[in-house]
Design an enzyme around this catalytic site. Structure first.
Site, short mmCIF file in Angstrom:
data_model
loop_
_atom_site.label_atom_id
_atom_site.label_comp_id
_atom_site.label_asym_id
_atom_site.label_seq_id
_atom_site.Cartn_x
_atom_site.Cartn_y
_atom_site.Cartn_z
N GLU A 90 -8.01 25.82 20.47
CA GLU A 90 -8.73 26.65 19.52
C GLU A 90 -9.33 25.84 18.38
OE1 GLU A 90 -6.49 30.85 20.20
OE2 GLU A 90 -5.87 29.65 18.50
N CYS A 103 -11.90 23.63 11.47
CA CYS A 103 -10.52 23.21 11.70
C CYS A 103 -10.41 22.82 13.18
CB CYS A 103 -9.64 24.41 11.36
SG CYS A 103 -7.90 24.13 11.60
N CYS A 110 1.65 20.62 21.09
CA CYS A 110 2.08 19.58 20.14
C CYS A 110 3.52 19.21 20.44
CB CYS A 110 1.95 20.09 18.71
SG CYS A 110 2.38 18.82 17.48
N CYS A 114 7.53 21.87 15.35
CA CYS A 114 7.92 22.41 14.05
C CYS A 114 8.31 23.88 14.23
CB CYS A 114 6.78 22.27 13.06
SG CYS A 114 6.33 20.55 12.82
N CYS A 117 5.72 26.84 13.53
CA CYS A 117 4.36 26.66 14.03
C CYS A 117 4.21 27.22 15.45
CB CYS A 117 4.00 25.18 14.00
SG CYS A 117 2.43 24.80 14.77
N CYS A 337 -5.20 28.58 10.44
CA CYS A 337 -4.61 27.35 10.95
C CYS A 337 -3.11 27.53 11.03
CB CYS A 337 -4.89 26.19 9.99
SG CYS A 337 -6.56 25.61 10.03
N1 SAH Z 1 -0.03 18.66 13.01
C1 SAH Z 1 -0.62 18.54 11.75
C2 SAH Z 1 -1.91 19.30 11.64
C3 SAH Z 1 -1.94 20.65 12.27
S1 SAH Z 1 -0.97 21.90 11.51
C4 SAH Z 1 0.34 18.93 10.65
O1 SAH Z 1 1.40 19.46 10.96
O2 SAH Z 1 0.04 18.64 9.50
C5 SAH Z 1 -1.98 22.24 10.11
C6 SAH Z 1 -1.27 22.91 8.95
O3 SAH Z 1 -0.92 24.27 9.29
C7 SAH Z 1 0.01 22.20 8.56
O4 SAH Z 1 0.14 22.04 7.17
C8 SAH Z 1 1.03 23.15 9.08
O5 SAH Z 1 2.23 22.98 8.42
C9 SAH Z 1 0.39 24.50 8.85
N2 SAH Z 1 1.01 25.58 9.61
C10 SAH Z 1 1.57 25.52 10.82
N3 SAH Z 1 2.10 26.72 11.17
C11 SAH Z 1 1.84 27.55 10.14
C12 SAH Z 1 2.12 28.92 9.90
N4 SAH Z 1 2.74 29.68 10.79
N5 SAH Z 1 1.70 29.45 8.73
C13 SAH Z 1 1.03 28.70 7.83
N6 SAH Z 1 0.74 27.41 8.00
C14 SAH Z 1 1.14 26.82 9.14
FE1 SF4 Z 2 2.51 20.07 15.57
FE2 SF4 Z 2 2.45 22.47 14.48
FE3 SF4 Z 2 4.15 20.65 13.57
FE4 SF4 Z 2 1.53 20.36 13.09
S1 SF4 Z 2 2.82 21.99 12.34
S2 SF4 Z 2 2.98 18.77 13.81
S3 SF4 Z 2 0.69 21.22 14.99
S4 SF4 Z 2 4.17 21.54 15.65
#
Ligand code: SAH
Ligand code: SF4
Length: 344
Positions: A90, A103, A110, A114, A117, A337
């Site tokens: 996406e 974005c 990934c 996390c 996420c 995002c």
């Molecule tokens: N992997 C990288 C970039 C992609 S995630 C990273 O983790 O930084 C991009 C941003 O979206 C990150 O700051 C992440 O913490 C945030 N993000 C992920 N899941 C989210 C959620 N459910 N609600 C709000 N922000 C989220």
């Molecule tokens: Fe990967 Fe999501 Fe963690 Fe970013 S926030 S490193 S996309 S698992």
């Protein structure tokens, strides 16, 4: 076997032409045609027959296809791209002042897993190639021109879609080189931001290899225990080490580091969390982006109320760190995002 034109940064294209005894000046012509003018079909103007034949034999110009488009009421656009192997990723266009930020995704899924996420829940399927990263930009640009008018521009690029960009370092670096190229899309380096969860092997390469673009660190908690729960790689690549690498990055005038802080209700949104974050970051050339958690199906985390978010911001301002609350856009199409998942 043909190779993708969109995998080649400018120097690589020049070298390829020279290696094949062609005139390297065709490189700027091709970059101008495909990246500046944004033509999708092969260039046929001002180019020698010999070069034209070479291009036909050796290069392909396929780009990821737009599978579906969701437009939300606030003008945010979410694209689902279909890649050649059938995988989907996406891309989100986020409007601001009649312009757009894009974005981009860097991986299918990934590996960092996390806990907050949606992308992380699916694990890593594969890295994207440079052409698949650049392709998200070009196709989105074309869609904007076709659907919202020729004058619409994408001014900022953020690597905040699916994937950990520093875990796919080479392709992301090459895509940045293409975006920055004066012969091509010519995006300013202060207009590109790479967001990382703190993947140290990538950060170690940053200083030498990433050409002056902005860095965002997903901090989410100053406390090891909480950060371990949110971002499991924190156990391996400890926050102190990550921060000291970031502190060593020499910043040019317009370059800056953003610390992203995801606010989760009753988990990391208290005054104690805010003060510890302030202590950790005070005195740094830093901006903080507060991101209220975006819920997705199956998660147990919740978003804090606006007053808790504002209070957190007020406490940080006592530490003289510029702090923004990142408003969630595109909520109604699950496009913000961090809510990206290729499964649907
Ligand atoms: N992997 C990288 C970039 C992609 S995630 C990273 O983790 O930084 C991009 C941003 O979206 C990150 O700051 C992440 O913490 C945030 N993000 C992920 N899941 C989210 C959620 N459910 N609600 C709000 N922000 C989220
Ligand atoms: Fe990967 Fe999501 Fe963690 Fe970013 S926030 S490193 S996309 S698992």
């Amino acid at each position: 076997m043909k190779q993708s034109f969109y995998n080649l940064n400018f120097n690589e294209l020049e070298n390829l032409l020279v290696e094949n005894e062609l005139n390297s000046t065709a490189a700027s012509l091709l970059y101008n045609w495909h990246y500046k003018k944004k033509n999708f079909s092969p260039c046929t103007h001002n180019i020698s027959k010999k070069t034209l034949n070479f291009i036909e034999d050796r290069l392909d110009f396929k780009l990821p296809e737009i599978d579906t488009v969701h437009e939300s009421s606030d003008s945010t656009v979410k694209f689902l791209f279909k890649l050649e192997d059938g995988s989907k990723v996406e891309t989100v266009l986020i409007p601001f002042n009649n312009k757009y930020s894009i974005c981009l995704s860097s991986q299918v899924g990934c590996a960092m897993k996390c806990s907050f996420c949606f992308t992380g829940t699916q694990g890593l399927k594969r890295n994207l190639s440079t052409s698949e990263i650049v392709g998200q930009f070009l196709q989105s640009w074309k869609w904007l021109a076709d659907n919202r008018g020729e004058d619409k521009r994408i001014l900022n690029i953020v690597f905040m879609g699916q994937g950990e960009p520093l875990h796919n370092f080479d392709a992301v670096k090459s895509a940045c080189n293409i975006f920055l190229s004066k012969n091509g899309t010519s995006v300013g380096n202060q207009k590109i931001t790479i967001s990382t969860s703190g993947y140290l092997p990538g950060l170690k390469r940053w200083k030498e290899e990433i050409p002056g673009v902005n860095l965002a660190l997903s901090l989410h908690s100053p406390f090891a225990e909480k950060r371990n729960e949110l971002i499991p790689i924190n156990k391996k690549f400890k926050l102190e080490e990550v921060l000291s690498y970031i502190d060593d990055i020499p910043l040019s005038k317009k370059q800056f580091i953003t610390y992203e802080y995801l606010l989760i209700k009753d988990f990391n949104d208290s005054e104690v969390d805010a003060r510890k974050t302030g202590e950790l970051l005070k005195g740094k050339e830093a901006y903080i982006n507060l991101i209220p958690f975006n819920p997705f199906p199956g998660t147990e985390y919740q978003r804090p109320t606006d007053s808790v978010v504002n209070n957190f911001k007020d406490i940080l301002s006592e530490y003289k760190i510029p702090t923004l609350i990142r408003m969630t856009k595109g909520d109604d199409v699950l496009a913000a995002c961090g809510q990206l998942n290729s499964k649907d």
